[in-house]
Motif scaffolding. Structure first.
Motif, mmCIF file in Angstrom:
data_model
loop_
_atom_site.group_PDB
_atom_site.id
_atom_site.type_symbol
_atom_site.label_atom_id
_atom_site.label_comp_id
_atom_site.label_asym_id
_atom_site.label_seq_id
_atom_site.Cartn_x
_atom_site.Cartn_y
_atom_site.Cartn_z
ATOM 1 N N THR A 241 0.816 -1.210 0.000
ATOM 2 C CA THR A 241 0.000 0.000 0.000
ATOM 3 C C THR A 241 0.852 1.264 0.000
ATOM 4 O O THR A 241 0.633 2.190 -0.794
ATOM 5 N N GLU A 242 1.860 1.317 0.870
ATOM 6 C CA GLU A 242 2.683 2.527 0.959
ATOM 7 C C GLU A 242 3.481 2.748 -0.317
ATOM 8 O O GLU A 242 3.657 3.881 -0.757
ATOM 9 N N ARG A 243 3.961 1.658 -0.903
ATOM 10 C CA ARG A 243 4.713 1.794 -2.152
ATOM 11 C C ARG A 243 3.821 2.318 -3.278
ATOM 12 O O ARG A 243 4.227 3.181 -4.067
ATOM 13 N N VAL A 244 2.584 1.815 -3.345
ATOM 14 C CA VAL A 244 1.659 2.267 -4.378
ATOM 15 C C VAL A 244 1.313 3.737 -4.169
ATOM 16 O O VAL A 244 1.251 4.527 -5.125
ATOM 17 N N ARG A 245 1.107 4.127 -2.913
ATOM 18 C CA ARG A 245 0.809 5.542 -2.652
ATOM 19 C C ARG A 245 1.972 6.437 -3.038
ATOM 20 O O ARG A 245 1.787 7.527 -3.601
ATOM 21 N N ALA A 246 3.182 5.987 -2.727
ATOM 22 C CA ALA A 246 4.360 6.781 -3.105
ATOM 23 C C ALA A 246 4.450 6.907 -4.618
ATOM 24 O O ALA A 246 4.782 7.983 -5.148
ATOM 25 N N ARG A 247 4.135 5.823 -5.331
ATOM 26 C CA ARG A 247 4.173 5.866 -6.788
ATOM 27 C C ARG A 247 3.112 6.817 -7.328
ATOM 28 O O ARG A 247 3.360 7.584 -8.270
ATOM 29 N N GLU A 248 1.910 6.783 -6.734
ATOM 30 C CA GLU A 248 0.846 7.669 -7.183
ATOM 31 C C GLU A 248 1.209 9.134 -6.930
ATOM 32 O O GLU A 248 0.906 10.002 -7.751
ATOM 33 N N LEU A 250 4.260 10.365 -6.807
ATOM 34 C CA LEU A 250 5.277 10.743 -7.787
ATOM 35 C C LEU A 250 4.646 11.000 -9.149
ATOM 36 O O LEU A 250 5.018 11.962 -9.847
ATOM 37 N N ALA A 251 3.672 10.168 -9.527
ATOM 38 C CA ALA A 251 2.988 10.379 -10.801
ATOM 39 C C ALA A 251 2.256 11.715 -10.814
ATOM 40 O O ALA A 251 2.220 12.415 -11.835
ATOM 41 N N LEU A 252 1.676 12.074 -9.667
ATOM 42 C CA LEU A 252 0.976 13.348 -9.581
ATOM 43 C C LEU A 252 1.945 14.515 -9.716
ATOM 44 O O LEU A 252 1.653 15.517 -10.381
ATOM 45 N N GLN A 271 -6.442 27.107 -13.279
ATOM 46 C CA GLN A 271 -7.320 26.010 -13.660
ATOM 47 C C GLN A 271 -6.538 24.709 -13.867
ATOM 48 O O GLN A 271 -7.007 23.624 -13.520
ATOM 49 N N GLU A 272 -5.355 24.816 -14.416
ATOM 50 C CA GLU A 272 -4.512 23.625 -14.596
ATOM 51 C C GLU A 272 -4.167 23.001 -13.245
ATOM 52 O O GLU A 272 -4.113 21.773 -13.109
ATOM 53 N N LEU A 273 -3.953 23.852 -12.243
ATOM 54 C CA LEU A 273 -3.658 23.330 -10.905
ATOM 55 C C LEU A 273 -4.834 22.523 -10.369
ATOM 56 O O LEU A 273 -4.652 21.394 -9.879
ATOM 57 N N THR A 274 -6.029 23.052 -10.444
ATOM 58 C CA THR A 274 -7.187 22.316 -9.926
ATOM 59 C C THR A 274 -7.492 21.090 -10.770
ATOM 60 O O THR A 274 -7.919 20.055 -10.242
ATOM 61 N N ASP A 275 -7.278 21.174 -12.074
ATOM 62 C CA ASP A 275 -7.530 20.017 -12.939
ATOM 63 C C ASP A 275 -6.573 18.875 -12.643
ATOM 64 O O ASP A 275 -6.950 17.704 -12.719
ATOM 65 N N VAL A 276 -5.322 19.205 -12.304
ATOM 66 C CA VAL A 276 -4.361 18.172 -11.956
ATOM 67 C C VAL A 276 -4.741 17.508 -10.635
ATOM 68 O O VAL A 276 -4.590 16.292 -10.457
ATOM 69 N N ALA A 277 -5.255 18.297 -9.704
ATOM 70 C CA ALA A 277 -5.560 17.770 -8.371
ATOM 71 C C ALA A 277 -6.802 16.890 -8.351
ATOM 72 O O ALA A 277 -6.894 15.952 -7.549
ATOM 73 N N ALA A 411 0.215 13.464 6.235
ATOM 74 C CA ALA A 411 1.359 14.389 6.222
ATOM 75 C C ALA A 411 2.030 14.405 4.853
ATOM 76 O O ALA A 411 2.430 15.469 4.349
ATOM 77 N N ASP A 412 2.174 13.223 4.217
ATOM 78 C CA ASP A 412 2.779 13.175 2.894
ATOM 79 C C ASP A 412 1.925 13.903 1.862
ATOM 80 O O ASP A 412 2.450 14.504 0.914
ATOM 81 N N ASP A 413 0.620 13.866 2.020
ATOM 82 C CA ASP A 413 -0.263 14.587 1.104
ATOM 83 C C ASP A 413 -0.059 16.093 1.218
ATOM 84 O O ASP A 413 -0.125 16.814 0.213
ATOM 85 N N VAL A 414 0.163 16.569 2.426
ATOM 86 C CA VAL A 414 0.396 18.003 2.626
ATOM 87 C C VAL A 414 1.668 18.439 1.901
ATOM 88 O O VAL A 414 1.693 19.463 1.205
ATOM 89 N N LEU A 415 2.728 17.642 2.029
ATOM 90 C CA LEU A 415 3.977 17.971 1.337
ATOM 91 C C LEU A 415 3.785 17.955 -0.171
ATOM 92 O O LEU A 415 4.323 18.807 -0.894
ATOM 93 N N LEU A 416 3.034 16.974 -0.655
ATOM 94 C CA LEU A 416 2.777 16.884 -2.088
ATOM 95 C C LEU A 416 2.010 18.098 -2.582
ATOM 96 O O LEU A 416 2.352 18.687 -3.627
ATOM 97 N N ALA A 417 0.981 18.500 -1.841
ATOM 98 C CA ALA A 417 0.202 19.669 -2.241
ATOM 99 C C ALA A 417 1.076 20.920 -2.264
ATOM 100 O O ALA A 417 0.965 21.756 -3.169
ATOM 101 N N GLN A 418 1.947 21.071 -1.287
ATOM 102 C CA GLN A 418 2.844 22.233 -1.267
ATOM 103 C C GLN A 418 3.741 22.238 -2.499
ATOM 104 O O GLN A 418 4.045 23.302 -3.053
#
Length: 819
Positions: A241-248, A250-252, A271-277, A411-418
């Motif tokens: 699970t953690e590996r798949v989340r890390a891969r997702e 990175l893809a994002l 708009q590109e920012l919200t469309d990516v998210a 916490a990792d999601d917060v870093l990704l969003a930043q």
């Protein structure tokens, strides 16, 4: 009973490896000796029968220990011992004792011995089995051919039935935890094919948290009988699970890098920012920008005033999500301002804010009851606000929301969003600066663009440059038509990243110096963009501190049309795709590899190729033609397709009329961006205006080449050019034979000039040098350069082409063919 009973039983056993057997009676006397024992210790059965077994042990200590352990009337391990070989050497063995009771009733012992290597192998095998099946981090199941459990290791999964033996996975798994149809299909596939399925990624619902998705790596291996028949299946499952989340994640990040900032437009980038998210990262996302930034002005330095309004710049939602239910694009978000609001606190601290659904409701209930009702309606359970800033100044904030079947932000999601908000902030800041500084010196802008397009045989072109409505703008858009060697033509449209004077000057340097110089080198479109990317980097690096704008982020589309092959090679760097209008009226946007804008780094540029027919229109433009506030790129491209599909444009109408129709219909409601448009109608070179010969790589062929050339000149009525042409042909063909590699081709082209080309498979380029009086050679290219109008070299994957052009007499200039 006589001891021959045991001897007969062991006289000819089938024994693997070094396993050996012997029997001893109650007194410890050897009564039988197997062939395996003879191979192990060297003694024959006759030599040992009647001797005490302890006589074969190397030490008395071993004898005493073994006699003491061989007392119980049950099978027992005697451990390891050292025995004496017939040649006197030491043999390490492992011993086991099995009691035997003959019919006479006297107790005998069957002694089994294995060599040390066999003992170690057996121990390793047991350890391997224990490690894989008992101590392994994998969950291991064994199924029969009816897909029923027959064995499991100790690592049971939560939520599954404890008593699984004899039942299928469908019967023991929690309802809805697995896609059981797909699972059983994989099992049957392995049973049918006998081939393992390794590391299949599967997903299941966490029984403790139905909203949480878990990922597993599943391997299914067939189990075979001694005859090779598949008699069962072994499953090994490991949670990833953690590996798949890390891969997702990175893809994002990669997706954000490629999609955010494709244009220099504030609202489009938001708009590109919200469309990516959405929907990968969040169920709903929106971007609020400070009022000055929204209008393209300089952001306020220092702390943001609590009264400073934020306007909705973009939003995206999953189907059925809130969308713009509360705030529409361009409107002020009232919830963001005021003393102590979430947005005010986040912009002041520059730190993200992560809240649960209950915490968001507590903030909204008093401040914005309508929005609080929506939070309850949609079941919002996780809310993340990330402030957006660039160059130390606040720009606004992005908000990401999860509801219903999504797990809360971590916490990792917060870093990704930043991370991707920071990328968007840079692009938004660049777009804002671009908009602000495009307010001066329209005359300078126009003076930096071509004043007249060249008259060519292969391409008829028309162009338009339109500034943004209501502004005296100074922008970086440009277009150009560049004659190339071999009657080819280059078409280019670009858009410099940046604003104002610096942008326009940069555009002028790129168009008139960099692009034209690179085009003269006859580079392929992808190579030209690669070199131009480096030039943009140097322009950006050389920019003085505090200068306005920059070359980084420049977009460009470059096409090279060959009228002989009718092939058009195109490449683009962060630029909208060119449109192709076929002579029969069909319109398509060319599916070219989309390289990054110049100066931003990223993937290398790639070219695409299309074959054109006479009368086809190629339309190149900047993004201002298809993008505007309130209109997406997709909508703009569809409108452009509709305009270009007009039957009036498919007739041989003037290209100026085409430009006027396109700009009038698409830009009637334009409010913000300036536009460069280039429309070109192509025509191939008739077959009677060019000829190609393949020449042998022999010195004698030079005279033949001259004869072929003069014959063609006579056919074209160009006898006055024979002397110079013979000189050019002789020199270029001779150089190709001496210094090049076969195959060698000679080509003559009659366009608006006479072109002579010699192609060979070598990449070595000739150089002009001045020969001294004592040199016997070296004057050929020097003379060619004195007589011809232009000459040069272009490279291709299979070698090079050296070309030379001569002007045609005025009365023989070939007018463009009518098609």
């Amino acid at each position: 009973m006589h001891d021959s009973t045991f001897h007969d039983a062991l006289s000819d056993p089938v024994e693997p490896g070094t396993a050996a057997y012997a029997t001893v009676d109650a007194r410890g006397v050897l009564t039988s000796w197997s062939p395996g024992a003879q191979r192990l210790l060297g003694y024959t059965a006759d030599e040992v029968r009647g001797r005490r077994g302890t006589d074969l042990l190397y030490t008395h200590a071993d004898a005493a220990r073994l006699v003491g352990r061989c007392q119980a009337e049950e099978a027992t391990s005697l451990g390891s011992a050292v025995m004496r070989h017939r040649d006197g050497s030491r043999v390490e063995v492992g011993l086991w004792a099995h009691p035997l009771v003959p019919t006479a009733g006297e107790l005998h012992w069957l002694i089994q011995a294995e060599g040390a290597d066999a003992v170690r192998r057996r121990d390793l095998g047991r350890a391997l089995l224990r490690g894989l099946f008992i101590e392994s981090p994998f969950h291991i199941d064994v199924f029969d051919t009816q897909l029923r459990f027959v064995a499991q290791n100790a690592r049971s999964l939560r939520g599954f039935a404890n008593q699984a033996f004899g039942r299928t996975m469908r019967e023991v798994a929690p309802a809805g935890a697995l896609d059981m149809t797909a699972f059983e299909a994989r099992q049957r596939q392995v049973l049918a094919t006998g081939e393992a399925l390794v590391a299949t990624e599967v997903h299941s619902r966490d029984p403790d948290d139905p909203d949480r998705d878990r990922a597993w790596s599943e391997t299914i291996v067939p189990l075979r009988s001694g005859s090779g028949e598949v008699i069962g299946l072994a499953h090994a499952v490991f949670e990833v699970t953690e590996r798949v989340r890390a891969r997702e994640r990175l893809a994002l990040v990669n997706d954000a890098s490629s999609k955010i900032g494709s244009t220099l437009d504030v609202l489009r980038t938001a708009q590109e920012l919200t469309d990516v998210a959405v929907p990968v990262f969040a169920d709903h996302a929106y971007v609020n920008l400070l009022d000055p930034v929204f209008g393209g002005e300089e952001p306020v330095a220092g702390p943001v005033a609590e009264s400073m309004p934020l306007r909705r710049a973009a939003s995206s939602s999953v189907p059925g999500g809130p969308g713009n239910a509360v705030v529409s694009t361009g409107d002020v978000d009232l919830f963001t301002s005021g003393v102590g609001s979430l947005f005010t606190r986040a912009l002041a601290s520059r730190e993200p804010v992560l809240l649960t659904g209950e915490e968001v409701l507590a903030e909204l209930t008093a401040a914005d009851p309508r929005r609080a009702a929506l939070v309850r309606e949609y079941g919002v359970h996780s809310w993340l606000l990330v402030p957006m800033s660039a160059r130390g100044a606040a720009l606004g904030a992005a908000v990401f929301v999860r509801f219903r079947g999504r797990q809360p932000f971590e916490a990792d999601d917060v870093l990704l969003a930043q991370d991707f908000v920071a990328r968007a902030a840079v692009s938004i800041d660049n777009a804002r600066r671009y908009t602000r500084e495009r307010t001066t010196a329209l005359a300078l802008q126009r003076s930096l663009l071509p004043q007249h397009l060249p008259v060519l045989g292969a391409v008829e072109a028309a162009s338009r440059y339109l500034p943004a409505t209501g502004h005296a703008v100074l922008g970086g858009q440009w277009f150009d038509v560049i004659p190339l060697s071999g009657a080819r033509v280059a078409l280019v449209v670009g858009d410099v990243a940046g604003q104002g004077l610096h942008s326009a000057v940069t555009m002028g340097r790129l168009r008139s110096t960099a692009v034209r110089t690179l085009a003269d080198l006859d580079l392929s479109p992808d190579e030209l963009l690669t070199h131009l990317d480096g030039q943009v980097d140097r322009l950006h690096d050389g920019q003085s501190e505090g200068a306005s704008g920059g070359a980084a982020g420049t977009t460009c589309a470059y096409a090279a049309f060959d009228p002989i092959s009718r092939r058009c090679v195109l490449a683009r760097a962060g630029h909208p795709p060119p449109a192709l209008v076929s002579a029969d009226g069909r319109v398509e946007f060319l599916d070219l590899p989309g390289g990054p804008p110049l100066g931003l780094g990223g993937a290398p540029f790639e070219s695409g190729e299309v074959t054109l027919t006479d009368g086809d229109l190629l339309v190149l433009y900047t993004d201002g033609l298809v993008e505007s506030r309130g209109r997406s790129t997709e909508t703009g491209l569809e409108r452009l397709r509709e305009v270009l599909s007009d039957p009036q444009l498919t007739s041989p109408s003037g290209l100026d009329d085409v430009c006027d129709v396109v700009t009038r219909r698409l830009l009637s409601d334009r409010t913000q961006d300036d536009v460069a448009l280039l429309v070109a109608r192509v025509r191939g070179l008739d077959s009677d205006r060019h000829v190609t010969w393949e020449l042998a790589s022999e010195p004698e062929v030079v005279g033949q080449a001259r004869a072929l050339a003069t014959g063609k000149l006579a056919e074209w009525g160009l006898e006055d050019l024979e002397f110079i042409t013979e000189l050019v042909v002789s020199e270029l063909v001779t150089n190709a034979i001496r210094y090049g590699k076969p195959p060698i081709h000679l080509r003559l082209i009659r366009d608006r000039s006479l072109i002579c080309e010699v192609t060979d498979a070598s990449s070595t380029s000739p150089h002009i040098r001045r020969a001294i009086e004592t040199d016997e050679g070296g004057r050929g290219l020097y003379m060619v350069a004195q007589f011809v109008q232009l000459w040069g070299t272009r490279y291709h994957p299979r070698g090079k082409t050296i070309w030379a052009e001569q002007p045609l007499p005025e009365d023989l200039l070939a007018p463009p063919s009518d098609h």
